[in-house]
Motif scaffolding. Sequence first.
Motif, PDB file in Angstrom:
ATOM      1  N   SER A  38       4.347 -43.379  22.763  1.00 45.58           N
ATOM      2  CA  SER A  38       3.559 -42.531  21.861  1.00 45.58           C
ATOM      3  C   SER A  38       2.728 -43.382  20.917  1.00 45.58           C
ATOM      4  O   SER A  38       1.552 -43.106  20.684  1.00 45.58           O
ATOM      5  N   VAL A  42      -1.262 -43.201  20.528  1.00 43.32           N
ATOM      6  CA  VAL A  42      -1.912 -42.922  19.241  1.00 43.32           C
ATOM      7  C   VAL A  42      -2.865 -44.068  18.900  1.00 43.32           C
ATOM      8  O   VAL A  42      -3.995 -43.846  18.453  1.00 43.32           O
ATOM      9  N   PHE A  43      -2.408 -45.292  19.137  1.00 38.44           N
ATOM     10  CA  PHE A  43      -3.228 -46.460  18.818  1.00 38.44           C
ATOM     11  C   PHE A  43      -4.537 -46.435  19.593  1.00 38.44           C
ATOM     12  O   PHE A  43      -5.621 -46.583  19.032  1.00 38.44           O
ATOM     13  N   ALA A  45      -6.034 -43.881  21.005  1.00 40.03           N
ATOM     14  CA  ALA A  45      -6.901 -42.771  20.611  1.00 40.03           C
ATOM     15  C   ALA A  45      -7.569 -43.056  19.276  1.00 40.03           C
ATOM     16  O   ALA A  45      -8.786 -42.884  19.125  1.00 40.03           O
ATOM     17  N   LEU A  46      -6.784 -43.515  18.314  1.00 44.18           N
ATOM     18  CA  LEU A  46      -7.342 -43.728  16.980  1.00 44.18           C
ATOM     19  C   LEU A  46      -8.303 -44.910  16.957  1.00 44.18           C
ATOM     20  O   LEU A  46      -9.294 -44.883  16.232  1.00 44.18           O
ATOM     21  N   ARG A  47      -8.004 -45.929  17.806  1.00 45.59           N
ATOM     22  CA  ARG A  47      -8.880 -47.091  17.794  1.00 45.59           C
ATOM     23  C   ARG A  47     -10.290 -46.679  18.185  1.00 45.59           C
ATOM     24  O   ARG A  47     -11.269 -47.049  17.546  1.00 45.59           O
ATOM     25  N   LEU A  49     -11.608 -43.703  17.853  1.00 41.23           N
ATOM     26  CA  LEU A  49     -12.195 -42.882  16.796  1.00 41.23           C
ATOM     27  C   LEU A  49     -12.685 -43.752  15.644  1.00 41.23           C
ATOM     28  O   LEU A  49     -13.813 -43.603  15.170  1.00 41.23           O
ATOM     29  N   PHE A  50     -11.824 -44.696  15.236  1.00 37.06           N
ATOM     30  CA  PHE A  50     -12.199 -45.560  14.111  1.00 37.06           C
ATOM     31  C   PHE A  50     -13.398 -46.428  14.466  1.00 37.06           C
ATOM     32  O   PHE A  50     -14.313 -46.599  13.663  1.00 37.06           O
ATOM     33  N   TRP A  52     -15.701 -45.766  16.505  1.00 36.82           N
ATOM     34  CA  TRP A  52     -16.915 -44.959  16.489  1.00 36.82           C
ATOM     35  C   TRP A  52     -17.342 -44.662  15.049  1.00 36.82           C
ATOM     36  O   TRP A  52     -18.480 -44.863  14.670  1.00 36.82           O
TER      37      TRP A  52
END
Lengths: 399, 249
Positions: A38, A42-43, A45-47, A49-50, A52
């Motif tokens: 998990s 999460v890493f 997905a967030l990487r 987003l960040f 971008w």
Amino acid sequence: MGSTVETAVRPPSYSGPVEWLRRNLVGTWYDTLLTLLSLWFVFVALRGLFAWAFFSANWEPVTGSLKLFALGQYPQEDMWRPGMIVLTVSFLMGVSWRVWGGTVRTFALALAVALGVVAALPVEMRLPLRLWFVANPALVGLGYLVGWSRVVRSRWVLLGWILSFVATIILLNGFKGVSWLPKVDTAMWGGLLLTFLLALVGIVASFPIGVLLALGRRSSLPVVKVFCVLFIELVRGVPLVTILFMGSIILPLFLPDGVRIDRVLRAMMAMTLFAAAYMAENVRGGLQAIPLGQVEAAKAVGLNGLQTMALIVLPQALRAVIPAIVGQFIALFMDTTLAVIIGLVELLGVGKAILNSKPEWLLLDTEVYVFIAALFWVFTYSMSYASRRLEAALGVGER
Amino acid sequence: MPDETRDQDIIICRDVHKWFGDFQALCGISVTIKRGEVVVICGPSGSGKSTFIRTINRLEEHQRGDIIVDGIELTNDIRNIAAIRQEIGMVFQQFNLFPHLTVMNNISLAPIWVRKWPKPKAEEITMQLLERVGIPEQAHKYPGQLSGGQQQRVAIARALAMQPKIMLFDEPTSALDPEMIKEVLDVMVELAQSGITMIVVTHEMGFAREVANRIIFFDFGLIVEQNTPELFFESPEHDRTKLFLSQIL
């Protein structure tokens, strides 16, 4: 078995974040495996987003148009009017914090901190605007101090909020021919200001109308009952978009020559009537949950019909449907975006207008819509948070 | 003097009929109740006893016959109904306290809104009544925080707060745990001795024997028999009454 009385020992209850982590995340080998998987997910997905948001996104259309997002085309020289309104709200929030406490404190603090932080941002800003940002937290504090005074009662604060609502409309609208407060055509209203106005008017006006419709639907007078049932079922059978179109295109055809209802006002009326029909059904659900014994007891002590309704039935009925009502308010707040299709420039409309204003911004729609979505999320989440706190404070579900 | 005798009758019922749809609940009840009298109404379930006392303060509308309460005839005139309800306090089987109000507000609500008393006066009377029913320390709790017996005592205090001339009790102990029945009956006994007119629908025959001036036995929407407690229990006249007493005692 034995003669000794065994005193039961309460099993120890675990608490603390470390203990929670140990028990729930790395309790067994497969727990650990799932946790690691998990975390990796999460890493990743967030990487993205960040990366971008901070490196590849171009926020220029947002940062360069904050005034448009806030007020739309509201004239530059009249910006003191919405400014005054926000200052009033800050002050009233401060007073309410002291007088009512509870959740209001959270919101008053959030308001003060948010505007205070903006005031301290090291960005280019005109001095009056920066002073205005500073003034808001100061007024929250001042209101809090005023709230200490013994003359400030709960009912005065309520009256203050109602008066400020009326004053807001008058101040924003202005008067034809008055030099210091000229009329600002509603076509100039826009952005967050218009979104708030549409939602607030819709909420404030639909609530009493909805309650009356719900009571009317249960009335023993056939004419009242039939009218209410017809209204509710007609409105609920039609999409909001249709009602907005009716209000904006068909309604003017029926009005006599010379009579013109303002475009924004028509949208407000349409949204109010739409929301009122749904409100009526929510309230009716609450009314049906009240046992007949409550009404009998109220009659037996001598209360008349109006008193029974106002003091016994409605307080219990409304309390029971707070979650449904707030859910509906949130939906109404988001439905304001539909006003775009009849040409109002509220938050979404501003976004579209900004994207179309410069050719090089046309492809930046993701940034603009993400910003708008985030704004909506902040406000709707605040509403549902307030609703949960209100439920807890009023003790819904614990009779 | 005829006027004086009439004044002594606080409730006069003449040939009262009541239908629920096709079902006839009351089949001609004629009874007169004197000022200060304590009347116990008993009978099997479905015999119309609850319906009867509910017609007296117009929670149920009677369709034939006359009901006169303290000189006011019960008609469809809303002013008459309001006037009569102010004279009558009622205690329900299920308490029917207002769950969203504190005990204090439950009791002081009607005096403030109906009698238009100033709040301090209403609250003072409320505290006196709570003393009388023995739970002054519960004034600021909500009904949901009280035991059944305490709730019913609050309900009695709420009915008394309007200073009624008549108290109606509709099976006040039937929803209570056995342990709590006594605390409610004690309050009712004290009330009966204070001289207020009381009509009590109950199965508590001990209470009836102790404080009632008269016992009325209902069956099938009719008064089968009425008598003083001594005669009612020692020498009931009708077979139906004998059967009922043999099952309940």
